[in-house]
Design an enzyme around this catalytic site. Sequence first.
Site, PDB file in Angstrom:
ATOM      1  N   LYS A   1       2.613  75.360  91.035  1.00  0.00           N
ATOM      2  CA  LYS A   1       4.090  74.094  91.662  1.00  0.00           C
ATOM      3  C   LYS A   1       4.492  72.982  91.405  1.00  0.00           C
ATOM      4  O   LYS A   1       4.968  72.657  91.097  1.00  0.00           O
ATOM      5  CB  LYS A   1       3.763  74.495  92.918  1.00  0.00           C
TER       6      LYS A   1
ATOM      7  N   ASP B   1      11.606  77.058  98.311  1.00  0.00           N
ATOM      8  CA  ASP B   1      11.051  77.452  99.460  1.00  0.00           C
ATOM      9  C   ASP B   1      11.127  77.097 100.841  1.00  0.00           C
ATOM     10  O   ASP B   1      11.169  78.441 101.839  1.00  0.00           O
ATOM     11  CB  ASP B   1       9.400  77.104  99.263  1.00  0.00           C
TER      12      ASP B   1
ATOM     13  N   ALA C   1       3.139  66.533 106.767  1.00  0.00           N
ATOM     14  CA  ALA C   1       4.239  65.683 106.129  1.00  0.00           C
ATOM     15  C   ALA C   1       3.730  66.547 105.197  1.00  0.00           C
ATOM     16  O   ALA C   1       3.602  64.920 104.060  1.00  0.00           O
ATOM     17  CB  ALA C   1       3.917  63.882 107.258  1.00  0.00           C
TER      18      ALA C   1
ATOM     19  N   ARG D   1      -1.145  64.115 111.874  1.00  0.00           N
ATOM     20  CA  ARG D   1      -1.728  63.651 112.487  1.00  0.00           C
ATOM     21  C   ARG D   1      -2.339  62.357 112.051  1.00  0.00           C
ATOM     22  O   ARG D   1      -1.984  61.318 112.588  1.00  0.00           O
ATOM     23  CB  ARG D   1      -3.058  64.426 112.208  1.00  0.00           C
TER      24      ARG D   1
END
Length: 290
Positions: free
Chosen positions: A74, A112, A147, A170
């Site tokens: 991708k 997506d 993220a 995190r």
Amino acid sequence: ELYNLRQIEADTKVHGVIGNPIGHSKSPHLYNAAFKSVGFNGIYLPLLVDSVANYISTYSSPDFAGYSYTIPHKEDGLKCCDEVDPIAKEIGAISCMIRRPDDGKLKGYNVDYLGAIAAIEEALGASNGAPASVSPLAGKLFVVMGAGGAGKALAYGAYEKGARVVVANRTYGKAKELASKVGGQAIALAELKDFHPEEGMILANTTSVGMKPRIEDTPLAKEALKHYALVFDTIYTPKLTTLLREAQEAGSTIVYGTEMFINQAFVQFERFTGLPAPKQLIRDVLARNT
Ligand code: ATR
């Protein structure tokens, strides 16, 4: 049968999915059956590709109308486009490439996130009866955990629909960077359990926490889940993650990760053919091939 090369005629639209490995892909089953069911003169092949750059420069003839991209290509796919959709560029990955009929150029998109957003909207719309013209996400507080690539995609998708975005990660620095791009707020993932400025928020998990084999793990403590009207998890192994199970117990609407894949297939089908997707047929083919 999956596909039949003898059916290719001068005006057959040839498509393929580029990945490695590719033998397990359900996409050829799905798109060939769907093309046939609506009478679209198209074919869809599995393409085992090592190097996207080599493939595109050597084997991709102008007769190929479009490609899907899957693991691990991708990101590489994005570098091989003639043109890239701005959101795909921000996400840093494409999920499909479509050849423009006028000049033959290959344009990359990432759909997506559209699949995930559509699945969430459908679940919300079904419960509050909002008109199709206004997204049920508009004005909602939409919390994205993670993220990375998927986190970026969900954050941009929610932002486009008019949601107020919160990024919880995190690594706080990455949350901050992404939040600033979508006019949102950043928070450390560890602090999200104490964050509930309002009720009826939306939660999307894009971290890998809770994925097989560590299925007992969850990115957010159960006590916090009651503040969310809907919880979506990008993880689909297992289908019912600990996060989704606890959200269900807390009374939230839940949306499975599998819905993201099904809905992005609808979007890709529509981009490839210009026709409305045969949704029930696509669901049936996927159910048969799992
Ligand atoms: P993807 O493309 O699927 O989004 P990714 O880019 O590798 O995958 O991103 C993984 C995300 O999961 C990141 O947000 C990561 O947090 P960090 O930015 O702090 O690395 C998050 N993640 C992975 N393992 C995690 C864990 N054990 N606890 C919390 N977050 C985790």
